[in-house]
Write an enzyme that holds these catalytic residues in place. Structure first.
Site, PDB file in Angstrom:
ATOM      1  N   PRO A  16      31.106   4.005 -41.968  1.00  0.00           N
ATOM      2  CG  PRO A  16      31.474   1.799 -43.245  1.00  0.00           C
ATOM      3  CD  PRO A  16      31.478   2.214 -41.758  1.00  0.00           C
ATOM      4  CG  ASN A  17      29.950   5.162 -47.551  1.00  0.00           C
ATOM      5  OD1 ASN A  17      30.841   5.835 -48.165  1.00  0.00           O
ATOM      6  ND2 ASN A  17      29.965   3.910 -47.590  1.00  0.00           N
ATOM      7  NE  ARG A  24      25.693   6.350 -47.724  1.00  0.00           N
ATOM      8  CZ  ARG A  24      25.300   5.330 -46.893  1.00  0.00           C
ATOM      9  NH1 ARG A  24      25.655   5.801 -45.745  1.00  0.00           N
ATOM     10  NH2 ARG A  24      25.372   4.161 -46.980  1.00  0.00           N
ATOM     11  CE1 TYR A  29      20.904   4.735 -44.980  1.00  0.00           C
ATOM     12  CE2 TYR A  29      21.872   5.721 -47.016  1.00  0.00           C
ATOM     13  CZ  TYR A  29      21.558   4.567 -46.110  1.00  0.00           C
ATOM     14  OH  TYR A  29      22.010   3.258 -46.634  1.00  0.00           O
ATOM     15  CG  ASN A  80      24.620   3.783 -38.582  1.00  0.00           C
ATOM     16  OD1 ASN A  80      24.764   2.916 -38.985  1.00  0.00           O
ATOM     17  ND2 ASN A  80      23.660   4.656 -39.018  1.00  0.00           N
ATOM     18  CB  ALA A  83      28.424  -1.007 -45.733  1.00  0.00           C
ATOM     19  CD  GLU A 104      22.614  -3.524 -35.322  1.00  0.00           C
ATOM     20  OE1 GLU A 104      22.402  -4.385 -34.423  1.00  0.00           O
ATOM     21  OE2 GLU A 104      22.666  -3.614 -36.382  1.00  0.00           O
ATOM     22  CG  HIS A 106      20.825   0.240 -38.859  1.00  0.00           C
ATOM     23  ND1 HIS A 106      22.506   0.186 -39.362  1.00  0.00           N
ATOM     24  CD2 HIS A 106      20.781  -0.972 -37.944  1.00  0.00           C
ATOM     25  CE1 HIS A 106      22.796  -0.860 -38.884  1.00  0.00           C
ATOM     26  NE2 HIS A 106      21.895  -1.534 -37.908  1.00  0.00           N
ATOM     27  NE  ARG A 113      17.980   0.566 -47.519  1.00  0.00           N
ATOM     28  CZ  ARG A 113      19.202   1.291 -47.464  1.00  0.00           C
ATOM     29  NH1 ARG A 113      19.537   1.499 -46.205  1.00  0.00           N
ATOM     30  NH2 ARG A 113      19.816   1.596 -48.438  1.00  0.00           N
ATOM     31  NE  ARG A 117      20.997  -1.667 -47.951  1.00  0.00           N
ATOM     32  CZ  ARG A 117      22.054  -1.075 -48.237  1.00  0.00           C
ATOM     33  NH1 ARG A 117      23.271  -0.609 -47.522  1.00  0.00           N
ATOM     34  NH2 ARG A 117      22.524  -0.648 -49.602  1.00  0.00           N
TER      35      ARG A 117
HETATM   36  C1  DQA Z   1      22.556   2.138 -42.171  1.00  0.00           C
HETATM   37  C2  DQA Z   1      22.250   0.796 -43.073  1.00  0.00           C
HETATM   38  C3  DQA Z   1      23.195   0.212 -43.886  1.00  0.00           C
HETATM   39  O1  DQA Z   1      22.590  -0.980 -44.442  1.00  0.00           O
HETATM   40  C4  DQA Z   1      23.909   0.977 -44.842  1.00  0.00           C
HETATM   41  O2  DQA Z   1      25.191   0.383 -45.283  1.00  0.00           O
HETATM   42  C5  DQA Z   1      24.443   2.342 -44.370  1.00  0.00           C
HETATM   43  C6  DQA Z   1      23.372   2.907 -43.432  1.00  0.00           C
HETATM   44  C7  DQA Z   1      21.445   3.319 -42.044  1.00  0.00           C
HETATM   45  O3  DQA Z   1      21.825   3.958 -41.049  1.00  0.00           O
HETATM   46  O4  DQA Z   1      20.282   2.616 -42.178  1.00  0.00           O
HETATM   47  O5  DQA Z   1      25.458   2.955 -44.297  1.00  0.00           O
HETATM   48  O6  DQA Z   1      23.514   1.911 -41.324  1.00  0.00           O
END
Ligand code: DQA
Length: 152
Positions: A16-17, A24, A29, A80, A83, A104, A106, A113, A117
């Site tokens: 998501p996002n 964003r 990011y 990835n 959240a 996995e 990020h 952070r 997280r």
């Molecule tokens: C993320 C880190 C997560 O905590 C966050 O919610 C994201 C992006 C990252 O790529 O750093 O949406 O996965």
């Protein structure tokens, strides 16, 4: 993307996002968009003999279904979970179906952070985790998956 004979199949899942990358929180990011990341991965895949399929969803169930589809079809998965990393037992359980390398990833270093997280529901079932290398991390993940697939 067309599947090619002799090419291994790797699925990239963006949670998501991440469809908003570029706009964003670019300070965290980066400025690259999801299409730029996907294009780069396709190019790297071409060099490594890997067909890369990319999928993004803002919905937990859609991500679970995509992981289920990867069962018996894909040779590796890079995810990835965004959240959902910190909350999703459903995604964790779906990943347990797969018997292929799962990375996995990020963009940010989640351990640097907010404390919410620091906990990943996914880390305990992934082959490995890459966190904090920005977009470069995706290339690292694909190269690592390629080596694992080709040596195993
Ligand atoms: C993320 C880190 C997560 O905590 C966050 O919610 C994201 C992006 C990252 O790529 O750093 O949406 O996965």
């Amino acid at each position: 993307m067309q599947k090619r004979k002799n090419y291994k199949q790797v699925l990239i899942i963006h949670g998501p996002n991440l469809n908003m990358l570029g706009k964003r929180e670019p300070g965290i990011y980066g400025k690259a968009t999801i299409s730029e990341i996907n294009r780069k991965l396709e190019e790297i895949g071409e060099r490594l003999g890997i067909d890369v399929e990319s999928f993004q969803s803002n919905h937990e169930g859609a991500i679970v279904e995509k992981i289920q589809e990867a069962y018996e079809i894909k040779h590796g998965l890079i995810i990835n979970p965004a959240a959902y990393t910190h909350t999703s037992i459903a995604i964790r359980d779906a990943l347990l179906l797969l018997d292929v390398p799962v990375i996995e990833i990020h963009l940010s270093n989640i351990y640097k952070r907010e404390s919410f997280r620091h906990k990943s529901m996914i880390a305990g079932v992934a082959t490995g985790q890459i966190s904090g290398f920005g977009v470069q991390g995706y290339a690292m993940a694909l190269e690592a998956v390629a080596k694992m697939i080709q040596s195993g």
